[in-house]
Design an enzyme around this catalytic site. Structure first.
Site, PDB file in Angstrom:
ATOM      1  N   GLY A  12       0.833  -1.196   0.000  1.00 49.13           N
ATOM      2  CA  GLY A  12       0.000   0.000   0.000  1.00 49.13           C
ATOM      3  C   GLY A  12       0.866   1.243   0.000  1.00 49.13           C
ATOM      4  O   GLY A  12       2.098   1.184   0.022  1.00 49.13           O
ATOM      5  N   ASP A  13       0.220   2.400  -0.057  1.00 50.61           N
ATOM      6  CA  ASP A  13       0.917   3.697  -0.021  1.00 50.61           C
ATOM      7  C   ASP A  13       1.840   3.892  -1.222  1.00 50.61           C
ATOM      8  O   ASP A  13       2.850   4.607  -1.133  1.00 50.61           O
ATOM      9  CB  ASP A  13       1.724   3.856   1.275  1.00 50.61           C
ATOM     10  CG  ASP A  13       0.886   3.602   2.519  1.00 50.61           C
ATOM     11  OD1 ASP A  13      -0.214   4.166   2.598  1.00 50.61           O
ATOM     12  OD2 ASP A  13       1.330   2.835   3.393  1.00 50.61           O
ATOM     13  N   GLU A  14       1.495   3.272  -2.361  1.00 54.32           N
ATOM     14  CA  GLU A  14       2.343   3.400  -3.551  1.00 54.32           C
ATOM     15  C   GLU A  14       2.042   4.661  -4.359  1.00 54.32           C
ATOM     16  O   GLU A  14       2.696   4.929  -5.361  1.00 54.32           O
ATOM     17  CB  GLU A  14       2.156   2.185  -4.481  1.00 54.32           C
ATOM     18  CG  GLU A  14       2.466   0.847  -3.858  1.00 54.32           C
ATOM     19  CD  GLU A  14       1.242   0.193  -3.242  1.00 54.32           C
ATOM     20  OE1 GLU A  14       1.325  -0.974  -2.856  1.00 54.32           O
ATOM     21  OE2 GLU A  14       0.180   0.876  -3.161  1.00 54.32           O
ATOM     22  N   LYS A  16      -1.291   5.285  -5.399  1.00 54.82           N
ATOM     23  CA  LYS A  16      -2.349   4.859  -6.330  1.00 54.82           C
ATOM     24  C   LYS A  16      -3.273   6.002  -6.704  1.00 54.82           C
ATOM     25  O   LYS A  16      -3.761   6.077  -7.842  1.00 54.82           O
ATOM     26  CB  LYS A  16      -3.163   3.723  -5.708  1.00 54.82           C
ATOM     27  CG  LYS A  16      -2.392   2.434  -5.489  1.00 54.82           C
ATOM     28  CD  LYS A  16      -3.269   1.328  -4.967  1.00 54.82           C
ATOM     29  CE  LYS A  16      -3.749   1.567  -3.553  1.00 54.82           C
ATOM     30  NZ  LYS A  16      -2.645   1.604  -2.556  1.00 54.82           N
ATOM     31  N   ASN A  38      -9.792   2.270   6.677  1.00 53.32           N
ATOM     32  CA  ASN A  38      -8.372   2.051   6.970  1.00 53.32           C
ATOM     33  C   ASN A  38      -7.498   2.482   5.807  1.00 53.32           C
ATOM     34  O   ASN A  38      -6.281   2.565   5.916  1.00 53.32           O
ATOM     35  CB  ASN A  38      -8.091   0.587   7.301  1.00 53.32           C
ATOM     36  CG  ASN A  38      -8.586  -0.372   6.222  1.00 53.32           C
ATOM     37  OD1 ASN A  38      -9.511  -0.088   5.476  1.00 53.32           O
ATOM     38  ND2 ASN A  38      -7.973  -1.535   6.157  1.00 53.32           N
ATOM     39  N   GLY A  40      -6.275   5.195   2.749  1.00 50.36           N
ATOM     40  CA  GLY A  40      -6.113   6.633   2.598  1.00 50.36           C
ATOM     41  C   GLY A  40      -5.558   6.962   1.236  1.00 50.36           C
ATOM     42  O   GLY A  40      -4.479   6.487   0.864  1.00 50.36           O
ATOM     43  N   HIS A  41      -6.322   7.722   0.451  1.00 49.30           N
ATOM     44  CA  HIS A  41      -5.868   8.162  -0.859  1.00 49.30           C
ATOM     45  C   HIS A  41      -5.825   9.680  -0.867  1.00 49.30           C
ATOM     46  O   HIS A  41      -6.831  10.324  -0.548  1.00 49.30           O
ATOM     47  CB  HIS A  41      -6.807   7.672  -1.958  1.00 49.30           C
ATOM     48  CG  HIS A  41      -6.670   6.213  -2.255  1.00 49.30           C
ATOM     49  ND1 HIS A  41      -7.495   5.549  -3.127  1.00 49.30           N
ATOM     50  CD2 HIS A  41      -5.806   5.283  -1.805  1.00 49.30           C
ATOM     51  CE1 HIS A  41      -7.146   4.274  -3.202  1.00 49.30           C
ATOM     52  NE2 HIS A  41      -6.123   4.097  -2.399  1.00 49.30           N
ATOM     53  N   GLN A 224      -5.037  -0.414  -0.047  1.00 48.90           N
ATOM     54  CA  GLN A 224      -3.852  -1.140   0.446  1.00 48.90           C
ATOM     55  C   GLN A 224      -3.036  -1.718  -0.734  1.00 48.90           C
ATOM     56  O   GLN A 224      -3.006  -1.135  -1.800  1.00 48.90           O
ATOM     57  CB  GLN A 224      -4.253  -2.234   1.440  1.00 48.90           C
ATOM     58  CG  GLN A 224      -4.785  -1.713   2.760  1.00 48.90           C
ATOM     59  CD  GLN A 224      -6.292  -1.613   2.774  1.00 48.90           C
ATOM     60  OE1 GLN A 224      -6.992  -2.359   2.118  1.00 48.90           O
ATOM     61  NE2 GLN A 224      -6.825  -0.698   3.555  1.00 48.90           N
ATOM     62  N   THR A 239      -4.182  -7.103   5.931  1.00 46.13           N
ATOM     63  CA  THR A 239      -5.516  -6.536   6.082  1.00 46.13           C
ATOM     64  C   THR A 239      -6.521  -7.681   6.058  1.00 46.13           C
ATOM     65  O   THR A 239      -6.149  -8.841   5.881  1.00 46.13           O
ATOM     66  CB  THR A 239      -5.796  -5.500   4.977  1.00 46.13           C
ATOM     67  OG1 THR A 239      -6.957  -4.737   5.321  1.00 46.13           O
ATOM     68  CG2 THR A 239      -5.977  -6.152   3.615  1.00 46.13           C
ATOM     69  N   THR A 300      -4.147   7.975   6.593  1.00 44.44           N
ATOM     70  CA  THR A 300      -5.218   7.712   7.546  1.00 44.44           C
ATOM     71  C   THR A 300      -4.777   7.951   8.975  1.00 44.44           C
ATOM     72  O   THR A 300      -5.506   8.542   9.769  1.00 44.44           O
ATOM     73  CB  THR A 300      -5.718   6.264   7.393  1.00 44.44           C
ATOM     74  OG1 THR A 300      -6.264   6.111   6.078  1.00 44.44           O
ATOM     75  CG2 THR A 300      -6.792   5.939   8.423  1.00 44.44           C
ATOM     76  N   GLY A 302      -1.384   9.048  10.020  1.00 45.72           N
ATOM     77  CA  GLY A 302      -0.277   9.970  10.245  1.00 45.72           C
ATOM     78  C   GLY A 302       0.969   9.280  10.767  1.00 45.72           C
ATOM     79  O   GLY A 302       1.984   9.927  11.049  1.00 45.72           O
ATOM     80  N   PRO A 304       4.470   7.332  10.909  1.00 40.46           N
ATOM     81  CA  PRO A 304       5.611   7.247   9.998  1.00 40.46           C
ATOM     82  C   PRO A 304       5.683   5.860   9.375  1.00 40.46           C
ATOM     83  O   PRO A 304       5.428   4.855  10.040  1.00 40.46           O
ATOM     84  CB  PRO A 304       6.822   7.513  10.895  1.00 40.46           C
ATOM     85  CG  PRO A 304       6.347   7.202  12.283  1.00 40.46           C
ATOM     86  CD  PRO A 304       4.890   7.527  12.314  1.00 40.46           C
ATOM     87  N   LEU A 332       9.904   8.166  -8.182  1.00 45.97           N
ATOM     88  CA  LEU A 332      11.278   7.936  -8.623  1.00 45.97           C
ATOM     89  C   LEU A 332      12.178   9.107  -8.254  1.00 45.97           C
ATOM     90  O   LEU A 332      13.375   8.937  -7.978  1.00 45.97           O
ATOM     91  CB  LEU A 332      11.295   7.709 -10.140  1.00 45.97           C
ATOM     92  CG  LEU A 332      12.592   7.223 -10.770  1.00 45.97           C
ATOM     93  CD1 LEU A 332      12.997   5.857 -10.226  1.00 45.97           C
ATOM     94  CD2 LEU A 332      12.460   7.157 -12.289  1.00 45.97           C
TER      95      LEU A 332
END
Length: 388
Positions: A12-14, A16, A38, A40-41, A224, A239, A300, A302, A304, A332
């Site tokens: 996740g967090d890529e 998207k 759960n 976050g975008h 995710q 998940t 979602t 905060g 780290p 990149l």
């Protein structure tokens, strides 16, 4: 068939949301197919920043119909708040948004159970967002969940159902030593959002089948990433749903043969939120630099994010597992100032070389990354800072 699927290829967090936002301009429907608040975008539109948790990323396009699919677990109070927040910023949603009647509700007692369970586990916790996702999916699989279709029941019948479920949940909460949920106050809050959400609830499968028949363009959006899939991820640090491609068919009702494009989103390095094995994690200066430049904090929570190098072993597995046809590589530029860049091309477990991503955590924890070290492209710190 004009159906495209967007999935996260890592934990996740890529990034998207950026890709979904770009592709949504050419879509007629954007469908979120699993997970809940759960996720976050983050999307930036016309200089404004939007953090979506339940709403599909395509909601900002006035020509797009946004659908919350049946594979989701939805906190109705959080959803109503999110709709209000976006509406107040000038985006009308109510006439171009639908909610699957199959989607399950995340209720206050689910959140209470999630928080209590994580706190009780302490250092052994999974690292959930404490949004009630796992308990809601547990109730779904246990066939005692409350679905969006239940919100369409007559008022008295809905009140009786909720009173029964809340009292049952309170007995479970008490047994585990957790605080109970107020019955009357919870029902009153649900009745308020019921009035708001009920007009949006329908059998969205029929809507999507009709859209296919009419040649409409459909974009399916996962939350995710595939390494957090309940079956194919780093169990139990996963998940509670299926972010992988297979989850899209189940979570939307679209036939699998309708999906002709699977876009995998990968970050140029790896990050992970929460606990669990992470073979290429860099706990030294390199990881700290990735976190600082990449601003790696969860949308979602905060929290780290743990940072490390690109894992080609995991990426190859994600491609094979999901039939990925296209790849979007994000962030990149975060690597611009690195003199050397590491890429994990295989694992070593003892004397054995491993070229696939194990799903057994005990096995994965014993894997050590084999890196190929590449020369950086030499953008200096000064030029990087001037370009920002």
């Amino acid at each position: 068939m004009p159906v495209s699927l967007i999935i996260g290829g890592q934990w996740g967090d890529e990034g998207k949301a950026k890709v979904i936002d770009y592709l949504a301009r050419d879509a007629d429907f954007v469908v979120r197919y699993q997970g809940g608040a759960n996720a976050g975008h983050t999307v930036v539109a016309d200089g404004e920043k939007f953090a979506f948790h339940l709403l599909p990323s395509g909601v900002l396009y006035p020509h797009v119909t946004s659908i919350l699919g049946g594979g989701m677990v939805i906190d109705p109070i959080a959803l109503a708040d999110e709709i209000d927040s976006v509406t107040k910023r000038g985006f009308a949603l109510m006439d171009r948004m639908l909610i699957s009647d199959q989607a399950h509700l995340v209720l206050p007692y689910h959140i209470q159970m999630d928080r209590g369970s994580e706190e009780r586990l302490g250092k052994s916790s999974i690292g959930t967002t404490k949004k009630g996702i796992t308990p809601a999916y547990v109730d779904k699989i246990g066939r005692r969940g409350v679905r969006m279709s239940d919100m369409g029941r007559p008022r008295g019948e809905f009140q009786d159902l909720m009173a029964k479920r809340i009292r049952e949940a309170n007995r479970d909460l008490k047994r585990h030593g957790f605080a109970s949920v107020p019955v009357a106050k919870t029902i009153d809050a649900l009745l308020v959002v019921r009035r708001k959400l009920s007009p949006l609830i329908t059998d969205t499968r029929v809507v999507l089948w009709d859209a296919i028949d009419r040649g409409k363009r459909i974009l399916c959006e996962g939350a995710q990433g595939v390494l957090l899939d309940i079956d194919h991820g780093t169990y139990p640090f996963v998940t509670s749903s299926h972010p992988s491609a297979g989850g899209a068919q189940v979570g939307t009702g679209l036939p699998p043969t309708s999906i002709d494009r699977v876009v995998g989103i990968f970050k140029a390095y790896c990050t992970r939120v929460g606990n669990g094995p992470f073979p290429t994690e860099d706990r030294g200066a390199g990881g700290k630099k990735l976190a600082r430049i990449g601003n790696e904090f969860g949308t979602t929570t905060g929290r780290p994010r743990r940072c490390g190098w690109f894992d080609a072993v995991a990426a190859r597995t994600a491609v094979k597992l999901n039939g990925i046809t296209d790849i979007a590589l994000t962030k990149l530029d975060v690597l611009d100032t690195f003199s050397e860049i590491k890429v994990c091309t295989s694992y070593r477990r003892g004397k054995k070389r491993i070229d696939y991503f194990p799903t057994d955590c005990r096995s994965l924890e014993k894997c050590r990354p084999h890196y190929e070290v590449l020369e950086g492209w030499g953008m200096t710190t000064d030029s990087f800072e001037k370009s920002q």
